[in-house]
Design an enzyme around this catalytic site. Structure first.
Site, PDB file in Angstrom:
ATOM      1  N   TYR A 165      27.838  51.339  40.353  1.00  0.00           N
ATOM      2  CA  TYR A 165      28.472  50.793  39.283  1.00  0.00           C
ATOM      3  C   TYR A 165      27.646  49.493  38.750  1.00  0.00           C
ATOM      4  O   TYR A 165      27.917  48.804  37.766  1.00  0.00           O
ATOM      5  CB  TYR A 165      29.887  50.003  39.617  1.00  0.00           C
ATOM      6  N   PRO A 167      44.012  55.661  37.184  1.00  0.00           N
ATOM      7  CA  PRO A 167      45.433  55.880  36.811  1.00  0.00           C
ATOM      8  C   PRO A 167      46.170  55.871  35.631  1.00  0.00           C
ATOM      9  O   PRO A 167      47.306  56.284  35.543  1.00  0.00           O
ATOM     10  CB  PRO A 167      46.046  54.564  37.873  1.00  0.00           C
ATOM     11  N   LEU A 168      45.626  55.241  34.889  1.00  0.00           N
ATOM     12  CA  LEU A 168      46.082  55.125  33.260  1.00  0.00           C
ATOM     13  C   LEU A 168      45.387  56.377  32.371  1.00  0.00           C
ATOM     14  O   LEU A 168      45.540  56.347  31.116  1.00  0.00           O
ATOM     15  CB  LEU A 168      45.958  53.765  32.555  1.00  0.00           C
ATOM     16  N   GLN A 227      39.847  59.083  47.407  1.00  0.00           N
ATOM     17  CA  GLN A 227      39.880  58.431  46.063  1.00  0.00           C
ATOM     18  C   GLN A 227      39.558  59.489  45.097  1.00  0.00           C
ATOM     19  O   GLN A 227      38.533  59.867  45.077  1.00  0.00           O
ATOM     20  CB  GLN A 227      38.915  57.074  45.859  1.00  0.00           C
TER      21      GLN A 227
HETATM   22  P1  NAP Z   1      42.027  53.486  34.040  1.00  0.00           P
HETATM   23  O1  NAP Z   1      42.069  52.367  35.000  1.00  0.00           O
HETATM   24  O2  NAP Z   1      42.881  54.586  34.041  1.00  0.00           O
HETATM   25  O3  NAP Z   1      42.006  52.940  32.379  1.00  0.00           O
HETATM   26  C1  NAP Z   1      41.252  51.689  31.975  1.00  0.00           C
HETATM   27  C2  NAP Z   1      41.260  51.806  30.408  1.00  0.00           C
HETATM   28  O4  NAP Z   1      42.625  51.332  30.335  1.00  0.00           O
HETATM   29  C3  NAP Z   1      40.487  50.471  30.007  1.00  0.00           C
HETATM   30  O5  NAP Z   1      40.328  50.873  28.583  1.00  0.00           O
HETATM   31  C4  NAP Z   1      41.624  49.550  29.921  1.00  0.00           C
HETATM   32  O6  NAP Z   1      41.326  48.622  28.713  1.00  0.00           O
HETATM   33  C5  NAP Z   1      42.936  50.259  29.354  1.00  0.00           C
HETATM   34  N1  NAP Z   1      43.983  49.332  30.125  1.00  0.00           N
HETATM   35  C6  NAP Z   1      44.216  48.927  31.366  1.00  0.00           C
HETATM   36  N2  NAP Z   1      45.298  48.475  31.241  1.00  0.00           N
HETATM   37  C7  NAP Z   1      46.095  48.601  30.182  1.00  0.00           C
HETATM   38  C8  NAP Z   1      47.214  48.239  29.789  1.00  0.00           C
HETATM   39  N3  NAP Z   1      48.017  47.274  30.426  1.00  0.00           N
HETATM   40  N4  NAP Z   1      47.670  48.475  28.348  1.00  0.00           N
HETATM   41  C9  NAP Z   1      46.803  49.092  27.751  1.00  0.00           C
HETATM   42  N5  NAP Z   1      45.434  49.672  28.065  1.00  0.00           N
HETATM   43  C10 NAP Z   1      45.151  49.402  29.189  1.00  0.00           C
HETATM   44  O7  NAP Z   1      40.519  54.190  34.081  1.00  0.00           O
HETATM   45  P2  NAP Z   1      39.350  54.101  34.958  1.00  0.00           P
HETATM   46  O8  NAP Z   1      38.685  52.796  34.668  1.00  0.00           O
HETATM   47  O9  NAP Z   1      38.535  55.072  35.001  1.00  0.00           O
HETATM   48  O10 NAP Z   1      39.647  53.906  36.417  1.00  0.00           O
HETATM   49  C11 NAP Z   1      40.106  52.771  37.135  1.00  0.00           C
HETATM   50  C12 NAP Z   1      39.154  52.505  38.219  1.00  0.00           C
HETATM   51  O11 NAP Z   1      38.930  53.777  38.992  1.00  0.00           O
HETATM   52  C13 NAP Z   1      37.592  52.239  37.791  1.00  0.00           C
HETATM   53  O12 NAP Z   1      37.471  51.076  37.251  1.00  0.00           O
HETATM   54  C14 NAP Z   1      36.860  52.458  39.065  1.00  0.00           C
HETATM   55  O13 NAP Z   1      36.832  51.159  39.925  1.00  0.00           O
HETATM   56  C15 NAP Z   1      37.500  53.717  39.725  1.00  0.00           C
HETATM   57  N6  NAP Z   1      36.899  55.175  39.468  1.00  0.00           N
HETATM   58  C16 NAP Z   1      36.492  55.844  40.483  1.00  0.00           C
HETATM   59  C17 NAP Z   1      35.741  57.029  40.350  1.00  0.00           C
HETATM   60  C18 NAP Z   1      35.032  57.651  41.508  1.00  0.00           C
HETATM   61  O14 NAP Z   1      34.538  58.883  41.386  1.00  0.00           O
HETATM   62  N7  NAP Z   1      35.648  57.374  42.688  1.00  0.00           N
HETATM   63  C19 NAP Z   1      35.563  57.747  39.089  1.00  0.00           C
HETATM   64  C20 NAP Z   1      36.435  56.895  37.859  1.00  0.00           C
HETATM   65  C21 NAP Z   1      37.173  55.614  38.278  1.00  0.00           C
HETATM   66  P3  NAP Z   1      40.622  47.086  28.832  1.00  0.00           P
HETATM   67  O15 NAP Z   1      39.618  47.119  29.752  1.00  0.00           O
HETATM   68  O16 NAP Z   1      40.360  46.710  27.313  1.00  0.00           O
HETATM   69  O17 NAP Z   1      41.723  46.114  29.482  1.00  0.00           O
END
Ligand code: NAP
Length: 269
Positions: free
Chosen positions: A47, A184-185, A156
């Protein structure tokens, strides 16, 4: 806060994801998250934000020992020697030891045993407290468990109302391993879902809050939503004052088209 317990370790059920934030944006978001009450932070070598996460922890009034800090080894660093050298660099960037070190994703060329044995060495040296994996299948998890001298604390994986991993979750429950739900979203795709919105109305909660509640209410599941805006960061943490009924849990499982039917019966939902 609620916790998921594995191998005697209490992991905050709701963590904070930091990808793809970097620099000042990341530092500010992590500061907001710590202020809001998050005590589980997720970063990774890939990251390019370990320094920002570490700085936010250092600057926070929250004591370091209250924070559960997770980072992950980049796929190209999975040979025994590169695990050792790259994690030493992670510790330097973070400015602190690592609570949970994960293999970010399985290597196509390096045997799991080589990476795990180096991770065990890092535990012996005190740079890393616990270890785990990410994006592993059940078979790869079996190999990791067999190779490690210490428990595999988590796998994870992508997991949200539109993506099921029933066999993986069943394996995690049987083996007392935490399934940490990333995206998760569904990277924002849960927003506007009619079922989540309708359920949320009864509790005065948003679609995002209902999705997160659905995740952390499941046995052995933790979730790490990412948000950059302070409003979203606070909204996502406000999920500990309501509980979904069995019927509501089932309606959300059904968003995945019945793939969870076997698991639901296993869990008695
Ligand atoms: P996510 O958490 O499912 O979604 C993030 C998106 O949702 C962002 O665009 C955010 O917008 C928006 N959001 C968050 N809260 C919200 C709310 N209350 N209302 C409306 N929109 C909202 O997706 P992700 O970032 O892919 O996953 C989360 C974390 O998992 C990552 O940051 C990372 O740390 C980890 N991850 C790990 C892997 C792996 O291979 N191990 C892969 C992917 C992700 P804003 O930013 O504008 O608030």
């Amino acid at each position: 806060m609620e916790y998921v317990t594995a191998s005697g370790v209490d992991v905050p059920a709701l963590g904070f994801g930091t990808w793809p934030m970097k620099g000042a944006t990341c530092r500010t978001a992590v500061e907001h998250a710590l202020d809001a009450g998050y005590r589980h932070l997720d970063t990774a070598q890939m990251y390019n934000n370990e320094d920002a996460v570490g700085q936010a922890i250092a600057d926070s009034a929250v004591p370091r020992e209250d924070v559960f800090l997770v980072t992950k080894i980049f796929r190209q660093n999975l040979s025994h020697d590169k695990v050792l050298s790259s994690v030493e660099q992670s510790v330097q960037r973070l400015g602190t030891e690592i609570d949970l070190l994960l293999i970010h994703s399985p290597s196509r060329s390096v045997p799991i045993e080589a990476s795990i044995s180096a991770m065990n060495d890092l535990q012996e040296r005190g740079l890393v407290e616990h270890i785990g994996v990410s994006n592993f299948s059940v078979e790869q998890m079996r190999q990791a468990i067999a190779a490690s001298e210490t428990p595999i604390l988590t796998n994870q994986v992508e997991y949200h109302p539109f993506k099921s991993q029933p066999e993986l979750l069943e394996f995690c429950i049987e083996n007392k391993i935490i399934l940490t739900a990333y995206s998760p979203l569904a990277q924002g795709r849960v927003i506007g879902n009619a079922v989540l919105e309708e359920i949320g109305t009864q509790y005065g909660k948003t679609d995002a809050q209902v999705a997160l509640r659905w995740l952390i209410q499941q046995e052995m599941v933790a979730a790490i939503p990412k948000a950059s805006s302070q409003t979203h960061i606070e909204e996502n943490f406000d999920v500990f004052d309501f509980e979904l009924s069995d019927t509501e849990m089932e309606r959300i499982f059904d968003l995945q088209g019945g793939l969870f039917s076997r698991l639901r019966s296993l869990l008695g939902l």
